[in-house]
Design a protein around this motif. Sequence first.
Motif, PDB file in Angstrom:
ATOM      1  N   TRP A 272       0.809  -1.222   0.000  1.00  0.00           N
ATOM      2  CA  TRP A 272       0.000   0.000   0.000  1.00  0.00           C
ATOM      3  C   TRP A 272       0.842   1.273   0.000  1.00  0.00           C
ATOM      4  O   TRP A 272       0.329   2.362  -0.258  1.00  0.00           O
ATOM      5  N   GLY A 273       2.122   1.156   0.327  1.00  0.00           N
ATOM      6  CA  GLY A 273       2.967   2.352   0.343  1.00  0.00           C
ATOM      7  C   GLY A 273       2.690   3.258   1.522  1.00  0.00           C
ATOM      8  O   GLY A 273       2.772   4.482   1.397  1.00  0.00           O
ATOM      9  N   VAL A 274       2.351   2.669   2.663  1.00  0.00           N
ATOM     10  CA  VAL A 274       2.108   3.438   3.889  1.00  0.00           C
ATOM     11  C   VAL A 274       2.824   2.743   5.041  1.00  0.00           C
ATOM     12  O   VAL A 274       3.196   1.572   4.943  1.00  0.00           O
ATOM     13  N   SER A 275       3.001   3.441   6.136  1.00  0.00           N
ATOM     14  CA  SER A 275       3.721   2.875   7.277  1.00  0.00           C
ATOM     15  C   SER A 275       2.874   1.838   8.006  1.00  0.00           C
ATOM     16  O   SER A 275       1.644   1.810   7.892  1.00  0.00           O
ATOM     17  N   VAL A 276       3.541   1.013   8.790  1.00  0.00           N
ATOM     18  CA  VAL A 276       2.837   0.041   9.627  1.00  0.00           C
ATOM     19  C   VAL A 276       1.956   0.774  10.635  1.00  0.00           C
ATOM     20  O   VAL A 276       0.821   0.357  10.915  1.00  0.00           O
ATOM     21  N   ALA A 277       2.455   1.864  11.185  1.00  0.00           N
ATOM     22  CA  ALA A 277       1.668   2.645  12.155  1.00  0.00           C
ATOM     23  C   ALA A 277       0.366   3.131  11.521  1.00  0.00           C
ATOM     24  O   ALA A 277      -0.699   3.075  12.152  1.00  0.00           O
ATOM     25  N   ALA A 278       0.425   3.598  10.274  1.00  0.00           N
ATOM     26  CA  ALA A 278      -0.786   4.057   9.585  1.00  0.00           C
ATOM     27  C   ALA A 278      -1.736   2.901   9.328  1.00  0.00           C
ATOM     28  O   ALA A 278      -2.970   3.059   9.419  1.00  0.00           O
ATOM     29  N   LEU A 279      -1.199   1.734   9.006  1.00  0.00           N
ATOM     30  CA  LEU A 279      -2.040   0.556   8.776  1.00  0.00           C
ATOM     31  C   LEU A 279      -2.770   0.140  10.041  1.00  0.00           C
ATOM     32  O   LEU A 279      -3.968  -0.191  10.015  1.00  0.00           O
ATOM     33  N   ILE A 280      -2.076   0.172  11.169  1.00  0.00           N
ATOM     34  CA  ILE A 280      -2.719  -0.177  12.434  1.00  0.00           C
ATOM     35  C   ILE A 280      -3.873   0.778  12.729  1.00  0.00           C
ATOM     36  O   ILE A 280      -4.976   0.355  13.090  1.00  0.00           O
ATOM     37  N   ARG A 281      -3.626   2.066  12.566  1.00  0.00           N
ATOM     38  CA  ARG A 281      -4.684   3.061  12.809  1.00  0.00           C
ATOM     39  C   ARG A 281      -5.876   2.836  11.887  1.00  0.00           C
ATOM     40  O   ARG A 281      -7.032   2.926  12.314  1.00  0.00           O
ATOM     41  N   ASP A 291     -10.039  -2.233  20.187  1.00  0.00           N
ATOM     42  CA  ASP A 291      -9.155  -1.365  20.963  1.00  0.00           C
ATOM     43  C   ASP A 291      -8.053  -2.190  21.623  1.00  0.00           C
ATOM     44  O   ASP A 291      -6.885  -1.791  21.647  1.00  0.00           O
ATOM     45  N   GLU A 292      -8.444  -3.342  22.164  1.00  0.00           N
ATOM     46  CA  GLU A 292      -7.483  -4.196  22.857  1.00  0.00           C
ATOM     47  C   GLU A 292      -6.409  -4.712  21.906  1.00  0.00           C
ATOM     48  O   GLU A 292      -5.218  -4.706  22.236  1.00  0.00           O
ATOM     49  N   TYR A 293      -6.819  -5.148  20.719  1.00  0.00           N
ATOM     50  CA  TYR A 293      -5.835  -5.694  19.776  1.00  0.00           C
ATOM     51  C   TYR A 293      -4.939  -4.584  19.226  1.00  0.00           C
ATOM     52  O   TYR A 293      -3.739  -4.800  19.014  1.00  0.00           O
ATOM     53  N   LYS A 294      -5.503  -3.404  19.032  1.00  0.00           N
ATOM     54  CA  LYS A 294      -4.689  -2.261  18.606  1.00  0.00           C
ATOM     55  C   LYS A 294      -3.612  -1.971  19.639  1.00  0.00           C
ATOM     56  O   LYS A 294      -2.437  -1.726  19.291  1.00  0.00           O
ATOM     57  N   LEU A 295      -3.992  -2.026  20.919  1.00  0.00           N
ATOM     58  CA  LEU A 295      -3.022  -1.783  21.983  1.00  0.00           C
ATOM     59  C   LEU A 295      -1.929  -2.847  21.978  1.00  0.00           C
ATOM     60  O   LEU A 295      -0.740  -2.535  22.152  1.00  0.00           O
ATOM     61  N   ARG A 296      -2.307  -4.098  21.764  1.00  0.00           N
ATOM     62  CA  ARG A 296      -1.319  -5.182  21.700  1.00  0.00           C
ATOM     63  C   ARG A 296      -0.331  -4.959  20.559  1.00  0.00           C
ATOM     64  O   ARG A 296       0.883  -5.159  20.714  1.00  0.00           O
ATOM     65  N   LEU A 297      -0.862  -4.548  19.398  1.00  0.00           N
ATOM     66  CA  LEU A 297       0.022  -4.281  18.257  1.00  0.00           C
ATOM     67  C   LEU A 297       0.971  -3.127  18.554  1.00  0.00           C
ATOM     68  O   LEU A 297       2.163  -3.186  18.217  1.00  0.00           O
ATOM     69  N   HIS A 298       0.465  -2.090  19.204  1.00  0.00           N
ATOM     70  CA  HIS A 298       1.313  -0.942  19.520  1.00  0.00           C
ATOM     71  C   HIS A 298       2.398  -1.309  20.532  1.00  0.00           C
ATOM     72  O   HIS A 298       3.539  -0.817  20.428  1.00  0.00           O
ATOM     73  N   LYS A 299       2.067  -2.159  21.493  1.00  0.00           N
ATOM     74  CA  LYS A 299       3.079  -2.584  22.458  1.00  0.00           C
ATOM     75  C   LYS A 299       4.175  -3.380  21.766  1.00  0.00           C
ATOM     76  O   LYS A 299       5.376  -3.189  22.048  1.00  0.00           O
ATOM     77  N   ASN A 300       3.788  -4.279  20.879  1.00  0.00           N
ATOM     78  CA  ASN A 300       4.765  -5.055  20.126  1.00  0.00           C
ATOM     79  C   ASN A 300       5.575  -4.159  19.202  1.00  0.00           C
ATOM     80  O   ASN A 300       6.788  -4.334  19.020  1.00  0.00           O
ATOM     81  N   TYR A 301       4.886  -3.158  18.614  1.00  0.00           N
ATOM     82  CA  TYR A 301       5.528  -2.164  17.737  1.00  0.00           C
ATOM     83  C   TYR A 301       6.623  -1.424  18.514  1.00  0.00           C
ATOM     84  O   TYR A 301       7.748  -1.243  18.014  1.00  0.00           O
ATOM     85  N   SER A 302       6.316  -0.997  19.717  1.00  0.00           N
ATOM     86  CA  SER A 302       7.296  -0.290  20.539  1.00  0.00           C
ATOM     87  C   SER A 302       8.426  -1.226  20.970  1.00  0.00           C
ATOM     88  O   SER A 302       9.598  -0.831  21.009  1.00  0.00           O
ATOM     89  N   TYR A 303       8.071  -2.478  21.296  1.00  0.00           N
ATOM     90  CA  TYR A 303       9.082  -3.445  21.703  1.00  0.00           C
ATOM     91  C   TYR A 303      10.117  -3.654  20.603  1.00  0.00           C
ATOM     92  O   TYR A 303      11.310  -3.829  20.884  1.00  0.00           O
ATOM     93  N   ARG A 304       9.657  -3.634  19.351  1.00  0.00           N
ATOM     94  CA  ARG A 304      10.580  -3.804  18.220  1.00  0.00           C
ATOM     95  C   ARG A 304      11.324  -2.515  17.854  1.00  0.00           C
ATOM     96  O   ARG A 304      12.094  -2.479  16.907  1.00  0.00           O
ATOM     97  N   ARG A 305      11.038  -1.449  18.578  1.00  0.00           N
ATOM     98  CA  ARG A 305      11.703  -0.159  18.382  1.00  0.00           C
ATOM     99  C   ARG A 305      11.469   0.394  16.965  1.00  0.00           C
ATOM    100  O   ARG A 305      12.393   0.857  16.296  1.00  0.00           O
ATOM    101  N   TRP A 306      10.217   0.343  16.569  1.00  0.00           N
ATOM    102  CA  TRP A 306       9.859   0.829  15.237  1.00  0.00           C
ATOM    103  C   TRP A 306       9.340   2.270  15.242  1.00  0.00           C
ATOM    104  O   TRP A 306       9.021   2.801  14.187  1.00  0.00           O
ATOM    105  N   ARG A 307       9.180   2.869  16.412  1.00  0.00           N
ATOM    106  CA  ARG A 307       8.538   4.186  16.449  1.00  0.00           C
ATOM    107  C   ARG A 307       9.335   5.239  15.679  1.00  0.00           C
ATOM    108  O   ARG A 307       8.755   6.134  15.075  1.00  0.00           O
ATOM    109  N   LYS A 308      10.628   5.133  15.695  1.00  0.00           N
ATOM    110  CA  LYS A 308      11.449   6.100  14.970  1.00  0.00           C
ATOM    111  C   LYS A 308      11.699   5.647  13.537  1.00  0.00           C
ATOM    112  O   LYS A 308      11.612   6.448  12.595  1.00  0.00           O
TER     113      LYS A 308
END
Length: 378
Positions: A272-281, A291-308
């Motif tokens: 799709w040419g968009v970020s993983v963060a945009a796909l989750i949203r 909401d719960e699964y979105k939170l789980r994905l975000h926690k895993n996202y942060s654990y993998r250090r993808w925010r930057k």
Amino acid sequence: MEMSDINPERLIEIRAVNGLTQEELANILGKSKGTISKWENGNANPDIQSIAKLADSFKMPIKWFTTSSIESDNSLYQYRCSPSSTTKVIRDYARIRLKWLREISSVFEEWVDFPDLNLPVAPSRLAALNLDDLEIEQYAYRLRKLWELGDRPIEDLTGIVESNGIIVTREPVGREGMDGVSSWFSNRPYIWLVDNKNNYYRSRFDIAHELGHLVLHKNLLCEDCEKNTARYKEVERQAHLFAAHFLMPRRAFTSSYRNITLDNLLIEKKYWGVSVAALIRQYHTLGIISDEYKLRLHKNYSYRRWRKNEPFDDITPPEKPRLMANTIELLLDEGGFEKTEILNKTNYGDKEVESLCALPKGFFNNQIPTKTSSLKLL
């Protein structure tokens, strides 16, 4: 040339674009801060030696300082910047660069037939201020239909935007916090984007966000977009939601079942040419994940250090605007123009034209070959 011909607004612009205070500019010219203030207020005229030094310091023709400065159709500029970037300096810089892009492009309209503008009719001010989420999604769908994009991923978003009559530029800027700005000039929209991210995926969302402003907010007033107000936050939210629905349409996302994991989202990111963060949203916005699964994905996202930085961010180069560069190349190849003549027509220095028109550095001083353009001369 009489010094009374100097436009005080040009003095303000050249100082603001170069990030200088009045005192810093005064030091460059060997003048007092009070003298600079009088020049910018139009209460005194600069001497020819100072204008010559100013022109030489910032590589702009002296004639440029005598030209009129244009303004957008309703003086409204839509900025995309981080919440912490509230400084007037950053916003002034972006606004002036966008205005300069308009001034340069308007010179070429005498000889080149730019693509016709092809956008849906914008909602009225009252309607825009009261758009609900479904209406915003419908505007995104309407634009996809108008541009015959179907529900497929949009390849070369920048090129498609330009082919539908919107003038775009992208410049590297040594400042943080500003992503872009858009506005309307003589009923044509313009987008200026920052090229600092070097991120194909996030930069595409930036242009889609500005596209949302152009489609939804053409008829708003400056007071509707004053930063850090509830109305401003809603306008930004609307543009963000438009961008998400435009890049990631509901019908495509709900038509087939997916096992939504971060690893699978990396595959969809490239598709799709968009970020993983945009796909989750977007999956959450569409009600596909809770909401719960979105939170789980975000926690895993942060654990993998993808925010930057997410995987693949540094592999694909960002899209590049081509319309303005193609315009200049057409004038050189088929219009009988010389490079020096083009610069003289714009009244701008070579570095500014190269940067704002997405030309290679040194284009006007070197024998860089031109490319075939699909534009037509008038």
